[in-house]
Design a protein around this motif. Structure first.
Motif, PDB file in Angstrom:
ATOM      1  N   LEU A  92       2.020  -3.106  -6.407  1.00  0.00           N
ATOM      2  CA  LEU A  92       1.608  -1.849  -5.786  1.00  0.00           C
ATOM      3  C   LEU A  92       0.086  -1.777  -5.785  1.00  0.00           C
ATOM      4  O   LEU A  92      -0.576  -2.205  -6.736  1.00  0.00           O
ATOM      5  CB  LEU A  92       2.193  -0.665  -6.564  1.00  0.00           C
ATOM      6  CG  LEU A  92       1.935   0.737  -6.002  1.00  0.00           C
ATOM      7  CD1 LEU A  92       2.629   0.921  -4.651  1.00  0.00           C
ATOM      8  CD2 LEU A  92       2.433   1.791  -6.988  1.00  0.00           C
ATOM      9  N   ILE A  93      -0.458  -1.221  -4.742  1.00  0.00           N
ATOM     10  CA  ILE A  93      -1.893  -1.051  -4.593  1.00  0.00           C
ATOM     11  C   ILE A  93      -2.437  -0.100  -5.669  1.00  0.00           C
ATOM     12  O   ILE A  93      -1.722   0.778  -6.145  1.00  0.00           O
ATOM     13  CB  ILE A  93      -2.209  -0.520  -3.170  1.00  0.00           C
ATOM     14  CG1 ILE A  93      -3.684  -0.694  -2.815  1.00  0.00           C
ATOM     15  CG2 ILE A  93      -1.753   0.921  -3.025  1.00  0.00           C
ATOM     16  CD1 ILE A  93      -3.971  -0.455  -1.340  1.00  0.00           C
ATOM     17  N   THR A  94      -3.698  -0.287  -6.037  1.00  0.00           N
ATOM     18  CA  THR A  94      -4.389   0.618  -6.957  1.00  0.00           C
ATOM     19  C   THR A  94      -5.328   1.520  -6.149  1.00  0.00           C
ATOM     20  O   THR A  94      -5.509   1.324  -4.942  1.00  0.00           O
ATOM     21  CB  THR A  94      -5.221  -0.170  -7.977  1.00  0.00           C
ATOM     22  OG1 THR A  94      -6.240  -0.902  -7.261  1.00  0.00           O
ATOM     23  CG2 THR A  94      -4.364  -1.127  -8.797  1.00  0.00           C
ATOM     24  N   ASP A  95      -5.956   2.470  -6.824  1.00  0.00           N
ATOM     25  CA  ASP A  95      -6.955   3.306  -6.140  1.00  0.00           C
ATOM     26  C   ASP A  95      -8.100   2.448  -5.612  1.00  0.00           C
ATOM     27  O   ASP A  95      -8.581   2.660  -4.498  1.00  0.00           O
ATOM     28  CB  ASP A  95      -7.491   4.386  -7.087  1.00  0.00           C
ATOM     29  CG  ASP A  95      -6.453   5.472  -7.380  1.00  0.00           C
ATOM     30  OD1 ASP A  95      -5.494   5.619  -6.589  1.00  0.00           O
ATOM     31  OD2 ASP A  95      -6.596   6.160  -8.399  1.00  0.00           O
ATOM     32  N   LYS A  96      -8.522   1.488  -6.408  1.00  0.00           N
ATOM     33  CA  LYS A  96      -9.584   0.564  -5.961  1.00  0.00           C
ATOM     34  C   LYS A  96      -9.116  -0.213  -4.720  1.00  0.00           C
ATOM     35  O   LYS A  96      -9.895  -0.450  -3.796  1.00  0.00           O
ATOM     36  CB  LYS A  96      -9.935  -0.396  -7.095  1.00  0.00           C
ATOM     37  CG  LYS A  96     -11.036  -1.366  -6.782  1.00  0.00           C
ATOM     38  CD  LYS A  96     -11.345  -2.258  -7.987  1.00  0.00           C
ATOM     39  CE  LYS A  96     -12.376  -3.305  -7.648  1.00  0.00           C
ATOM     40  NZ  LYS A  96     -12.616  -4.222  -8.787  1.00  0.00           N
ATOM     41  N   GLY A  97      -7.854  -0.585  -4.698  1.00  0.00           N
ATOM     42  CA  GLY A  97      -7.296  -1.274  -3.538  1.00  0.00           C
ATOM     43  C   GLY A  97      -7.278  -0.397  -2.305  1.00  0.00           C
ATOM     44  O   GLY A  97      -7.537  -0.848  -1.189  1.00  0.00           O
TER      45      GLY A  97
ATOM     46  N   SER B 195       0.790  -1.239   0.000  1.00  0.00           N
ATOM     47  CA  SER B 195       0.000   0.000   0.000  1.00  0.00           C
ATOM     48  C   SER B 195       0.819   1.284   0.000  1.00  0.00           C
ATOM     49  O   SER B 195       0.268   2.354  -0.257  1.00  0.00           O
ATOM     50  CB  SER B 195      -0.955   0.022   1.191  1.00  0.00           C
ATOM     51  OG  SER B 195      -0.244   0.120   2.407  1.00  0.00           O
ATOM     52  N   ASP B 196       2.123   1.209   0.275  1.00  0.00           N
ATOM     53  CA  ASP B 196       2.871   2.460   0.366  1.00  0.00           C
ATOM     54  C   ASP B 196       4.040   2.569  -0.613  1.00  0.00           C
ATOM     55  O   ASP B 196       4.632   3.635  -0.747  1.00  0.00           O
ATOM     56  CB  ASP B 196       3.372   2.695   1.791  1.00  0.00           C
ATOM     57  CG  ASP B 196       4.340   1.634   2.264  1.00  0.00           C
ATOM     58  OD1 ASP B 196       4.506   0.612   1.579  1.00  0.00           O
ATOM     59  OD2 ASP B 196       4.940   1.823   3.337  1.00  0.00           O
TER      60      ASP B 196
ATOM     61  N   ILE C 251       7.293  -8.941   0.565  1.00  0.00           N
ATOM     62  CA  ILE C 251       5.884  -9.119   0.921  1.00  0.00           C
ATOM     63  C   ILE C 251       5.729 -10.378   1.767  1.00  0.00           C
ATOM     64  O   ILE C 251       5.113 -10.356   2.835  1.00  0.00           O
ATOM     65  CB  ILE C 251       4.990  -9.209  -0.334  1.00  0.00           C
ATOM     66  CG1 ILE C 251       5.028  -7.910  -1.130  1.00  0.00           C
ATOM     67  CG2 ILE C 251       3.547  -9.576   0.050  1.00  0.00           C
ATOM     68  CD1 ILE C 251       4.446  -8.021  -2.536  1.00  0.00           C
ATOM     69  N   GLY C 252       6.304 -11.465   1.287  1.00  0.00           N
ATOM     70  CA  GLY C 252       6.176 -12.746   1.986  1.00  0.00           C
ATOM     71  C   GLY C 252       6.723 -12.706   3.402  1.00  0.00           C
ATOM     72  O   GLY C 252       6.081 -13.183   4.342  1.00  0.00           O
ATOM     73  N   ALA C 253       7.898 -12.122   3.567  1.00  0.00           N
ATOM     74  CA  ALA C 253       8.517 -12.065   4.899  1.00  0.00           C
ATOM     75  C   ALA C 253       7.679 -11.241   5.867  1.00  0.00           C
ATOM     76  O   ALA C 253       7.434 -11.658   7.007  1.00  0.00           O
ATOM     77  CB  ALA C 253       9.926 -11.492   4.791  1.00  0.00           C
ATOM     78  N   ASN C 254       7.227 -10.071   5.432  1.00  0.00           N
ATOM     79  CA  ASN C 254       6.453  -9.208   6.328  1.00  0.00           C
ATOM     80  C   ASN C 254       5.070  -9.760   6.621  1.00  0.00           C
ATOM     81  O   ASN C 254       4.591  -9.672   7.758  1.00  0.00           O
ATOM     82  CB  ASN C 254       6.365  -7.797   5.755  1.00  0.00           C
ATOM     83  CG  ASN C 254       7.675  -7.057   5.885  1.00  0.00           C
ATOM     84  OD1 ASN C 254       8.539  -7.419   6.679  1.00  0.00           O
ATOM     85  ND2 ASN C 254       7.842  -6.025   5.098  1.00  0.00           N
ATOM     86  N   VAL C 255       4.425 -10.313   5.619  1.00  0.00           N
ATOM     87  CA  VAL C 255       3.096 -10.894   5.848  1.00  0.00           C
ATOM     88  C   VAL C 255       3.208 -12.095   6.779  1.00  0.00           C
ATOM     89  O   VAL C 255       2.418 -12.231   7.721  1.00  0.00           O
ATOM     90  CB  VAL C 255       2.422 -11.279   4.510  1.00  0.00           C
ATOM     91  CG1 VAL C 255       1.191 -12.146   4.754  1.00  0.00           C
ATOM     92  CG2 VAL C 255       2.046 -10.028   3.730  1.00  0.00           C
ATOM     93  N   ALA C 256       4.192 -12.961   6.562  1.00  0.00           N
ATOM     94  CA  ALA C 256       4.360 -14.126   7.432  1.00  0.00           C
ATOM     95  C   ALA C 256       4.614 -13.701   8.874  1.00  0.00           C
ATOM     96  O   ALA C 256       4.070 -14.291   9.813  1.00  0.00           O
ATOM     97  CB  ALA C 256       5.498 -14.999   6.919  1.00  0.00           C
TER      98      ALA C 256
END
Length: 130
Positions: free
Chosen positions: A97-102, A18-19, A27-32
């Protein structure tokens, strides 16, 4: 309505992208790590499925980043499926990367985020049953 496990993993992944442009390994390391705080075990395949679902639903986009012009190239749809597993070091240039919809979805789901600003579990939160 409370999120199920699959939705929660997607929410974790979406927050992670999102940022800034994020590579799957990061992504995987932080989400886990964050999911672990919440009592959830998250695999590389869970992250991959989350990224696929987010891109297919228009909540995130895939990009190819380079040190040369063009520095950022949007990927139409998804990169090759074996190229964005969180443990893969073979394709380090794919980012998400996130979209506006996201951003709208993230805002709508904000009240279900299980962690405080210090990444500590909020009192009374419990993981989804499925």
């Amino acid at each position: 309505m409370r999120m199920n496990r699959q939705e929660l993993v997607r929410f974790f992944v979406l927050r992670e992208v999102s940022d800034d442009y994020e590579e799957p390994k990061h992504i995987g390391a932080n989400v886990a790590s964050r999911a672990g705080i919440c009592g959830l075990a998250v695999s590389a395949e869970d992250i991959r499925e989350g990224l696929i679902a987010l891109v297919q639903s228009g909540l995130a986009k895939a990009y190819l980043l380079s040190g040369r012009e063009p520095f950022v190239t949007e990927i139409e749809g998804l990169p090759p499926s074996d190229s964005f597993l969180p443990s893969s070091n073979d394709f380090p240039d794919y980012y998400f990367l996130i979209t506006d919809k996201g951003r709208e979805a993230l805002s709508a789901w904000a009240d279900q985020w299980p962690l405080d600003e210090e990444d500590e579990l909020l009192p009374g939160w419990s993981p989804p049953s499925e």
